[in-house]
Motif scaffolding. Structure first.
Motif, PDB file in Angstrom:
ATOM      1  N   LEU A  19       0.825  -1.210   0.000  1.00  0.00           N
ATOM      2  CA  LEU A  19       0.000   0.000   0.000  1.00  0.00           C
ATOM      3  C   LEU A  19       0.864   1.268   0.000  1.00  0.00           C
ATOM      4  CD1 LEU A  19      -2.839  -1.051   2.485  1.00  0.00           C
ATOM      5  CD2 LEU A  19      -2.984  -0.875  -0.024  1.00  0.00           C
ATOM      6  N   GLU A  20       1.985   1.238   0.728  1.00  0.00           N
ATOM      7  CA  GLU A  20       2.898   2.387   0.722  1.00  0.00           C
ATOM      8  C   GLU A  20       3.512   2.579  -0.662  1.00  0.00           C
ATOM      9  OE1 GLU A  20       5.637   1.487   3.890  1.00  0.00           O
ATOM     10  OE2 GLU A  20       4.169   2.021   5.450  1.00  0.00           O
ATOM     11  N   ASP A  21       3.887   1.471  -1.286  1.00  0.00           N
ATOM     12  CA  ASP A  21       4.442   1.541  -2.642  1.00  0.00           C
ATOM     13  C   ASP A  21       3.402   2.081  -3.615  1.00  0.00           C
ATOM     14  OD1 ASP A  21       6.512   0.980  -4.646  1.00  0.00           O
ATOM     15  OD2 ASP A  21       5.108  -0.579  -5.330  1.00  0.00           O
ATOM     16  N   ALA A  22       2.152   1.654  -3.463  1.00  0.00           N
ATOM     17  CA  ALA A  22       1.080   2.144  -4.337  1.00  0.00           C
ATOM     18  C   ALA A  22       0.900   3.653  -4.158  1.00  0.00           C
ATOM     19  CB  ALA A  22      -0.224   1.407  -4.036  1.00  0.00           C
ATOM     20  N   LYS A  23       0.969   4.097  -2.914  1.00  0.00           N
ATOM     21  CA  LYS A  23       0.836   5.540  -2.648  1.00  0.00           C
ATOM     22  C   LYS A  23       1.979   6.302  -3.309  1.00  0.00           C
ATOM     23  CE  LYS A  23       0.320   8.779   1.177  1.00  0.00           C
ATOM     24  NZ  LYS A  23       0.298   8.930   2.637  1.00  0.00           N
ATOM     25  N   ASP A  24       3.198   5.763  -3.215  1.00  0.00           N
ATOM     26  CA  ASP A  24       4.353   6.401  -3.851  1.00  0.00           C
ATOM     27  C   ASP A  24       4.181   6.465  -5.373  1.00  0.00           C
ATOM     28  OD1 ASP A  24       5.492   6.712  -1.363  1.00  0.00           O
ATOM     29  OD2 ASP A  24       6.888   5.019  -1.591  1.00  0.00           O
ATOM     30  N   ARG A  25       3.485   5.474  -5.918  1.00  0.00           N
ATOM     31  CA  ARG A  25       3.244   5.448  -7.364  1.00  0.00           C
ATOM     32  C   ARG A  25       1.963   6.187  -7.742  1.00  0.00           C
ATOM     33  NH1 ARG A  25       3.524  -0.586  -9.367  1.00  0.00           N
ATOM     34  NH2 ARG A  25       1.818  -0.672  -7.886  1.00  0.00           N
ATOM     35  N   ARG A  26       1.385   6.860  -6.754  1.00  0.00           N
ATOM     36  CA  ARG A  26       0.177   7.658  -6.929  1.00  0.00           C
ATOM     37  C   ARG A  26      -1.038   6.829  -7.362  1.00  0.00           C
ATOM     38  NH1 ARG A  26       1.945  12.629  -5.985  1.00  0.00           N
ATOM     39  NH2 ARG A  26       3.930  13.337  -6.772  1.00  0.00           N
ATOM     40  N   ILE A  27      -1.109   5.619  -6.807  1.00  0.00           N
ATOM     41  CA  ILE A  27      -2.284   4.775  -7.023  1.00  0.00           C
ATOM     42  C   ILE A  27      -3.153   4.926  -5.782  1.00  0.00           C
ATOM     43  CG2 ILE A  27      -3.155   2.444  -7.418  1.00  0.00           C
ATOM     44  CD1 ILE A  27      -0.389   1.751  -8.588  1.00  0.00           C
ATOM     45  N   SER A  28      -4.342   5.435  -5.958  1.00  0.00           N
ATOM     46  CA  SER A  28      -5.230   5.699  -4.827  1.00  0.00           C
ATOM     47  C   SER A  28      -5.856   4.407  -4.304  1.00  0.00           C
ATOM     48  CB  SER A  28      -6.344   6.671  -5.244  1.00  0.00           C
ATOM     49  OG  SER A  28      -7.241   6.017  -6.134  1.00  0.00           O
ATOM     50  N   ILE A  29      -6.371   4.497  -3.094  1.00  0.00           N
ATOM     51  CA  ILE A  29      -7.076   3.360  -2.495  1.00  0.00           C
ATOM     52  C   ILE A  29      -8.282   3.011  -3.358  1.00  0.00           C
ATOM     53  CG2 ILE A  29      -8.406   2.593  -0.488  1.00  0.00           C
ATOM     54  CD1 ILE A  29      -5.353   2.683  -0.041  1.00  0.00           C
ATOM     55  N   LYS A  30      -8.989   4.017  -3.824  1.00  0.00           N
ATOM     56  CA  LYS A  30     -10.149   3.767  -4.697  1.00  0.00           C
ATOM     57  C   LYS A  30      -9.737   3.018  -5.955  1.00  0.00           C
ATOM     58  CE  LYS A  30     -13.620   5.680  -2.536  1.00  0.00           C
ATOM     59  NZ  LYS A  30     -14.590   4.780  -1.923  1.00  0.00           N
ATOM     60  N   GLU A  31      -8.583   3.361  -6.501  1.00  0.00           N
ATOM     61  CA  GLU A  31      -8.099   2.686  -7.704  1.00  0.00           C
ATOM     62  C   GLU A  31      -7.724   1.233  -7.395  1.00  0.00           C
ATOM     63  OE1 GLU A  31      -7.001   2.045 -11.704  1.00  0.00           O
ATOM     64  OE2 GLU A  31      -8.350   3.446 -10.699  1.00  0.00           O
ATOM     65  N   ILE A  32      -7.131   1.005  -6.234  1.00  0.00           N
ATOM     66  CA  ILE A  32      -6.801  -0.371  -5.845  1.00  0.00           C
ATOM     67  C   ILE A  32      -8.091  -1.172  -5.695  1.00  0.00           C
ATOM     68  CG2 ILE A  32      -5.729  -1.848  -4.087  1.00  0.00           C
ATOM     69  CD1 ILE A  32      -3.901   0.578  -3.407  1.00  0.00           C
ATOM     70  N   GLU A  33      -9.086  -0.571  -5.056  1.00  0.00           N
ATOM     71  CA  GLU A  33     -10.380  -1.244  -4.908  1.00  0.00           C
ATOM     72  C   GLU A  33     -10.952  -1.615  -6.280  1.00  0.00           C
ATOM     73  OE1 GLU A  33     -12.628   0.500  -1.019  1.00  0.00           O
ATOM     74  OE2 GLU A  33     -12.408   1.885  -2.704  1.00  0.00           O
ATOM     75  N   ARG A  34     -10.909  -0.674  -7.191  1.00  0.00           N
ATOM     76  CA  ARG A  34     -11.462  -0.907  -8.527  1.00  0.00           C
ATOM     77  C   ARG A  34     -10.707  -2.027  -9.241  1.00  0.00           C
ATOM     78  NH1 ARG A  34     -10.555  -0.253 -13.523  1.00  0.00           N
ATOM     79  NH2 ARG A  34      -8.597   0.860 -13.323  1.00  0.00           N
ATOM     80  N   ARG A  35      -9.391  -1.937  -9.220  1.00  0.00           N
ATOM     81  CA  ARG A  35      -8.583  -2.940  -9.916  1.00  0.00           C
ATOM     82  C   ARG A  35      -8.727  -4.337  -9.301  1.00  0.00           C
ATOM     83  NH1 ARG A  35      -2.574  -0.267 -10.697  1.00  0.00           N
ATOM     84  NH2 ARG A  35      -3.180   1.605 -11.857  1.00  0.00           N
ATOM     85  N   ALA A  36      -8.784  -4.387  -7.983  1.00  0.00           N
ATOM     86  CA  ALA A  36      -8.832  -5.679  -7.291  1.00  0.00           C
ATOM     87  C   ALA A  36     -10.248  -6.244  -7.186  1.00  0.00           C
ATOM     88  CB  ALA A  36      -8.226  -5.553  -5.896  1.00  0.00           C
ATOM     89  N   GLY A  37     -11.229  -5.371  -7.325  1.00  0.00           N
ATOM     90  CA  GLY A  37     -12.610  -5.831  -7.215  1.00  0.00           C
ATOM     91  C   GLY A  37     -13.010  -6.170  -5.788  1.00  0.00           C
ATOM     92  N   MET A  38     -12.419  -5.464  -4.830  1.00  0.00           N
ATOM     93  CA  MET A  38     -12.774  -5.674  -3.422  1.00  0.00           C
ATOM     94  C   MET A  38     -12.649  -4.360  -2.675  1.00  0.00           C
ATOM     95  SD  MET A  38      -9.457  -7.605  -1.792  1.00  0.00           S
ATOM     96  CE  MET A  38      -8.838  -8.411  -3.244  1.00  0.00           C
TER      97      MET A  38
END
Length: 139
Positions: A19-38
């Motif tokens: 999650l920290e790496d995703a934040k550094d790559r500017r991937i939002s929590i909402k985007e992770i939710e969308r991509r992961a489907g959860m």
């Protein structure tokens, strides 16, 4: 396989870093939710070690794919094999007396007669008739 507590901690660190790496790559929590489907609740529970049953492999796969992370890293943190299934479970921890009985029953130097006596005593104690069923009149 490591204890549940150790696996919670290891997987929690894995998710936290992801999650920290995703934040550094500017991937939002909402985007992770969308991509992961959860929902984010799931991966926040993983991060915080707030689970009692292993996560579903399909969810772990989806989370990793959403963040472009190799699933084997998540599986390793969970103590799973490369196939996404839990590694062999450790032997159950028994009382010393139960371990002693088990050793006697497996010892090739103990006679079959002695082993049968042990089994008969155990059957009496648990009320079994020898085939795994309760003896008649045992409730």
């Amino acid at each position: 396989m490591a204890s549940l507590e150790a696996r919670r901690a290891a997987f929690g660190r894995f998710v936290r870093r992801a999650l920290e790496d995703a934040k550094d790559r500017r991937i939002s929590i909402k985007e992770i939710e969308r991509r992961a489907g959860m929902g984010s609740t799931t991966f926040y529970r993983w991060r915080d070690g707030d689970w009692t049953k292993d996560p579903r492999p399909t969810q772990v796969d989806a989370f990793c794919e959403a963040l472009d992370i190799p699933t084997r890293a998540a599986y390793r943190a969970l103590g799973w094999g490369a196939d996404g299934k839990p590694a062999d479970q450790p032997d159950a921890v028994f009382d010393p007396e139960l371990r002693a009985i088990q050793r006697k029953l497996m010892d090739p130097n103990v006679s079959d007669t002695a082993k049968e006596s042990i089994r008969n005593m155990l059957r009496l104690i648990i009320g079994s008739n020898g085939n795994g069923r309760r003896a008649a009149g045992q409730d």
